[in-house]
Motif scaffolding. Structure first.
Motif, short mmCIF file in Angstrom:
data_model
loop_
_atom_site.label_atom_id
_atom_site.label_comp_id
_atom_site.label_asym_id
_atom_site.label_seq_id
_atom_site.Cartn_x
_atom_site.Cartn_y
_atom_site.Cartn_z
N ARG A 1 14.87 -59.40 25.20
CA ARG A 1 14.27 -60.70 24.87
C ARG A 1 12.76 -60.68 25.08
NH1 ARG A 1 17.08 -65.85 27.39
NH2 ARG A 1 15.47 -66.84 26.12
N ARG A 2 12.31 -59.88 26.03
CA ARG A 2 10.89 -59.86 26.33
C ARG A 2 10.07 -59.36 25.15
NH1 ARG A 2 6.87 -56.60 28.80
NH2 ARG A 2 5.55 -57.75 30.25
N VAL A 3 10.60 -58.36 24.42
CA VAL A 3 9.84 -57.83 23.28
C VAL A 3 9.79 -58.84 22.14
CG1 VAL A 3 10.46 -55.47 23.88
CG2 VAL A 3 11.84 -56.69 22.21
N ASP A 4 10.64 -59.87 22.23
CA ASP A 4 10.66 -60.91 21.20
C ASP A 4 9.36 -61.69 21.18
OD1 ASP A 4 11.75 -62.42 19.19
OD2 ASP A 4 12.95 -63.69 20.49
N PHE A 5 8.58 -61.62 22.27
CA PHE A 5 7.38 -62.45 22.38
C PHE A 5 6.10 -61.64 22.46
CE2 PHE A 5 10.86 -64.99 24.30
CZ PHE A 5 10.96 -65.92 23.27
N GLN A 6 6.08 -60.52 21.77
CA GLN A 6 4.87 -59.70 21.71
C GLN A 6 4.16 -59.85 20.37
OE1 GLN A 6 6.04 -55.72 22.79
NE2 GLN A 6 6.51 -56.29 24.89
N ASP A 7 4.62 -60.80 19.58
CA ASP A 7 4.06 -61.03 18.25
C ASP A 7 3.66 -62.50 18.13
OD1 ASP A 7 3.90 -60.08 15.24
OD2 ASP A 7 4.92 -62.02 15.23
N GLU A 8 2.42 -62.74 17.73
CA GLU A 8 1.89 -64.11 17.68
C GLU A 8 2.67 -65.00 16.71
OE1 GLU A 8 -2.30 -66.36 16.51
OE2 GLU A 8 -2.34 -64.26 17.16
N GLU A 9 3.02 -64.45 15.55
CA GLU A 9 3.76 -65.24 14.58
C GLU A 9 5.16 -65.60 15.09
OE1 GLU A 9 2.72 -66.70 11.78
OE2 GLU A 9 0.77 -65.98 12.47
N ARG A 10 5.74 -64.67 15.84
CA ARG A 10 7.06 -64.94 16.41
C ARG A 10 6.98 -66.08 17.43
NH1 ARG A 10 11.92 -66.26 15.95
NH2 ARG A 10 13.12 -66.01 17.86
N ILE A 11 5.89 -66.11 18.21
CA ILE A 11 5.70 -67.18 19.18
C ILE A 11 5.57 -68.53 18.46
CG2 ILE A 11 4.09 -68.14 20.88
CD1 ILE A 11 3.55 -65.26 21.79
N LYS A 12 4.79 -68.56 17.39
CA LYS A 12 4.62 -69.81 16.63
C LYS A 12 5.96 -70.28 16.06
CE LYS A 12 -0.19 -68.97 15.19
NZ LYS A 12 -1.08 -68.70 14.03
N ARG A 13 6.74 -69.34 15.55
CA ARG A 13 8.04 -69.72 14.98
C ARG A 13 8.97 -70.25 16.06
NH1 ARG A 13 11.35 -65.94 10.86
NH2 ARG A 13 9.84 -66.91 9.46
N THR A 14 8.91 -69.65 17.25
CA THR A 14 9.75 -70.11 18.35
C THR A 14 9.44 -71.57 18.70
OG1 THR A 14 9.98 -67.89 19.29
CG2 THR A 14 10.37 -69.74 20.78
N TYR A 15 8.15 -71.90 18.78
CA TYR A 15 7.77 -73.28 19.06
C TYR A 15 8.32 -74.22 17.98
CZ TYR A 15 4.74 -72.82 23.13
OH TYR A 15 4.27 -72.64 24.41
N ALA A 16 8.16 -73.84 16.72
CA ALA A 16 8.61 -74.69 15.62
C ALA A 16 10.13 -74.87 15.65
CB ALA A 16 8.18 -74.08 14.29
N GLU A 17 10.86 -73.78 15.92
CA GLU A 17 12.32 -73.85 15.94
C GLU A 17 12.82 -74.67 17.12
OE1 GLU A 17 13.69 -69.82 15.76
OE2 GLU A 17 13.02 -69.54 13.68
N HIS A 18 12.22 -74.48 18.29
CA HIS A 18 12.61 -75.27 19.46
C HIS A 18 12.35 -76.76 19.21
CE1 HIS A 18 12.56 -71.94 22.78
NE2 HIS A 18 13.37 -71.66 21.78
N HIS A 19 11.20 -77.05 18.62
CA HIS A 19 10.83 -78.44 18.34
C HIS A 19 11.86 -79.09 17.41
CE1 HIS A 19 8.17 -81.81 17.01
NE2 HIS A 19 7.72 -81.70 18.25
N ALA A 20 12.27 -78.35 16.39
CA ALA A 20 13.25 -78.88 15.43
C ALA A 20 14.60 -79.11 16.10
CB ALA A 20 13.39 -77.91 14.25
N ILE A 21 14.99 -78.21 16.98
CA ILE A 21 16.27 -78.35 17.70
C ILE A 21 16.25 -79.61 18.57
CG2 ILE A 21 17.72 -77.36 19.53
CD1 ILE A 21 16.88 -74.57 18.38
N ILE A 22 15.15 -79.82 19.28
CA ILE A 22 15.04 -80.99 20.15
C ILE A 22 15.09 -82.28 19.32
CG2 ILE A 22 13.64 -82.18 21.89
CD1 ILE A 22 12.34 -79.35 22.40
N GLU A 23 14.40 -82.29 18.19
CA GLU A 23 14.42 -83.48 17.33
C GLU A 23 15.83 -83.79 16.86
OE1 GLU A 23 10.12 -84.02 15.21
OE2 GLU A 23 11.45 -82.51 14.33
N ALA A 24 16.60 -82.75 16.53
CA ALA A 24 17.98 -82.96 16.09
C ALA A 24 18.83 -83.54 17.22
CB ALA A 24 18.58 -81.65 15.58
N ILE A 25 18.61 -83.03 18.44
CA ILE A 25 19.36 -83.55 19.59
C ILE A 25 18.97 -85.00 19.87
CG2 ILE A 25 19.85 -83.27 22.06
CD1 ILE A 25 19.32 -80.27 21.70
#
Length: 238
Positions: free
Chosen positions: A167-191
């Motif tokens: 999981r740690r290597v999942d966050f060594q890419d800037e675009e991946r970090i941006k996507r994670t924020y967007a996906e988490h935000h969308a999940i919270i909005e749905a909840i």
């Protein structure tokens, strides 16, 4: 003979130094998975006595990063991609159950707090891989806690322990970090909207993307390290 205050302080400081440095080398694959290292090698490498090395190794063993075999040495945990895939399958089932429960039971105030923490604007703030891993794991545990199912939380924490290195290597890419924020935000909005099916589907896709990205990057890094210097040369060069 009584120890001075300075002497009692040096030991934990040295242990933490060895622990932090060695963990970083394991997570970055600078010490290749499956490799054998010894206390004496590491003591020479970090220029400390064997006592803080031994204590750091015990802590890393408890966290699942290596195995200590008496009279043989310490063996860095090998990476089994197939086994990790199985853990991700279990993780997906747990995470989906977590968002379903959160849709029913998680207070709006807690969800609003998470929504703020995972605003896409926050992705512009500089993060280290460790910081992102901690924040990401806290997010998923928060949803599990919000489901009201304490058993689910314990199982999810156990799965996280087994997949942390990938999981740690999942966050060594800037675009991946941006996507994670967007996906988490969308999940919270749905909840927040109590949209169970939408939240469940968003979480499934989120975990699958995370697994695919981390697997690809892990295999790439492992191949590069394997094609490089030997394990002993890697340790000596740290």
């Amino acid at each position: 003979m009584k120890q001075t205050a300075e002497q009692t302080t040096v030991k934990p400081v040295a242990t933490k130094y060895v622990y932090d440095a060695l963990k970083e080398k394991i997570l970055s694959f600078e010490i290749y998975p499956g490799s054998r290292v010894t206390e004496s090698e590491l003591a020479d490498l970090f220029m400390v006595s064997r006592t803080p090395v031994r204590e750091a190794l015990l802590r890393l063993e408890n966290e699942g990063f290596l195995t200590i075999r008496p009279k043989q040495g310490c063996f860095i945990k090998p990476i089994n991609i197939e086994e990790l895939g199985e853990y991700y399958g279990v993780r997906t089932a747990l995470e989906v159950a977590a968002v379903e429960g959160a849709c029913h039971y998680m207070p709006e105030s807690e969800l609003q707090h998470l929504l703020h923490l995972w605003s896409p604007d926050q992705a512009l703030v500089e993060h280290s891989a460790d910081q992102m891993e901690d924040k990401d794991e806290s997010f998923h545990i928060a949803l599990a806690l919000g489901s009201g199912n304490s058993t689910l939380v314990r199982y999810l924490q156990d799965v996280n322990d087994h997949i942390r290195i990938i999981r740690r290597v999942d966050f060594q890419d800037e675009e991946r970090i941006k996507r994670t924020y967007a996906e988490h935000h969308a999940i919270i909005e749905a909840i927040l909207g109590r949209e169970v099916d939408k939240a469940r589907n968003l979480m499934k896709r989120h975990i699958q993307r995370s697994q695919d990205f981390a697997k690809t990057l892990t295999l790439t890094q492992l191949a590069k390290k394997k094609a490089g210097v030997s394990r002993f040369e890697q340790v000596k060069a740290l």
